[in-house]
Each structure stands twice: as structure tokens, then as C-alpha cells.
Design an enzyme around this catalytic site. Structure first.
Site, PDB file in Angstrom:
ATOM      1  N   CYS A   6      12.489 -15.563  -1.577  1.00 51.13           N
ATOM      2  CA  CYS A   6      11.359 -15.381  -2.494  1.00 51.13           C
ATOM      3  C   CYS A   6      11.212 -16.535  -3.477  1.00 51.13           C
ATOM      4  O   CYS A   6      10.115 -17.068  -3.668  1.00 51.13           O
ATOM      5  CB  CYS A   6      11.450 -14.044  -3.220  1.00 51.13           C
ATOM      6  SG  CYS A   6      12.867 -13.858  -4.344  1.00 51.13           S
ATOM      7  N   HIS A  57      13.559 -10.199  -7.410  1.00 50.77           N
ATOM      8  CA  HIS A  57      12.577 -10.581  -6.390  1.00 50.77           C
ATOM      9  C   HIS A  57      11.290 -11.008  -7.086  1.00 50.77           C
ATOM     10  O   HIS A  57      10.925 -10.466  -8.127  1.00 50.77           O
ATOM     11  CB  HIS A  57      12.303  -9.393  -5.456  1.00 50.77           C
ATOM     12  CG  HIS A  57      11.451  -9.739  -4.285  1.00 50.77           C
ATOM     13  ND1 HIS A  57      11.856 -10.600  -3.295  1.00 50.77           N
ATOM     14  CD2 HIS A  57      10.201  -9.346  -3.946  1.00 50.77           C
ATOM     15  CE1 HIS A  57      10.886 -10.721  -2.395  1.00 50.77           C
ATOM     16  NE2 HIS A  57       9.875  -9.967  -2.772  1.00 50.77           N
ATOM     17  N   HIS A  69       4.923 -12.886  -0.611  1.00 52.66           N
ATOM     18  CA  HIS A  69       6.332 -13.047  -0.947  1.00 52.66           C
ATOM     19  C   HIS A  69       7.136 -13.255   0.325  1.00 52.66           C
ATOM     20  O   HIS A  69       6.625 -13.079   1.428  1.00 52.66           O
ATOM     21  CB  HIS A  69       6.845 -11.832  -1.736  1.00 52.66           C
ATOM     22  CG  HIS A  69       6.767 -10.549  -0.976  1.00 52.66           C
ATOM     23  ND1 HIS A  69       7.877  -9.777  -0.712  1.00 52.66           N
ATOM     24  CD2 HIS A  69       5.724  -9.896  -0.407  1.00 52.66           C
ATOM     25  CE1 HIS A  69       7.501  -8.699  -0.031  1.00 52.66           C
ATOM     26  NE2 HIS A  69       6.208  -8.754   0.163  1.00 52.66           N
TER      27      HIS A  69
END
Length: 100
Positions: A6, A57, A69
Site C-alpha cells: 500500500c 493501511h 490501494h
């Protein structure tokens, strides 16, 4: 598969802008400013707790309740909805790297 995690994806995307972001998702949060959800714009960052650690994240908002993502280097880049129950439950905050 893209090989991105990410934060690697976000670093790559922001390398195309005047604002460079590097490091972990948590470090990227420290480099940006809080964004009210009512003011959310494409390019803003969305932070999630997906591992039991705050801001573990990050994704980039693209509009219409969607964000891009990379879940891990094997599965690669994907688009999901912020309203997806998995991400909605783990959402922490939105932040921006851009001056308004």
C-alpha cells in the site's frame, strides 16, 4: 501482481506530483494534514487499521466512494468502495498532502 504494497503504491503515485510521500502508511499520515470527510477530494489519502495497528493501511481516494490501494505485493492494485463493510469497519481517517 504489481509488487506494490500500500505505501509503495502511494509513494509511486505521489512521485508524479510536487508532494513526495515515502515510508510506511503511518509515516505518510505524519506527513499530511487531516481532511474532513465532507471535504474529501480525489488524491486524498484514506487510512485504515487492518492489522491491529493504527494506520497500517493506506489508499488513495478517487471519487464516488471509491479508493485505489494495494492489499499486498502478490494481489496487486485494486479498487474498492469505502462503504465496503470490511474497509468501513477499519477506516480511521482521511488526510491530504495538498494545500487548499
Amino acid at each position: 501482481a504489481t509488487g506494490f504494497d500500500c505505501s509503495g503504491l502511494i509513494s509511486h503515485l505521489y512521485a508524479q506530483t510536487p508532494q513526495r510521500l515515502q515510508g510506511s502508511a503511518a509515516h505518510m499520515a505524519q506527513q499530511t494534514q487531516a481532511r474532513d470527510m465532507a471535504q474529501l477530494r480525489p488524491g486524498d489519502l484514506l487510512f485504515f487499521n487492518t492489522t491491529g495497528r493504527p494506520k497500517s493501511h493506506v489508499g488513495v481516494y478517487v471519487g464516488d466512494d471509491k479508493f485505489v490501494h494495494a492489499t499486498n505485493p502478490r494481489t496487486g492494485v485494486r479498487m474498492d468502495r469505502l462503504s465496503n463493510p470490511y474497509y468501513a469497519q477499519r477506516f480511521e481517517e482521511a488526510r491530504t498532502a495538498f494545500d487548499d
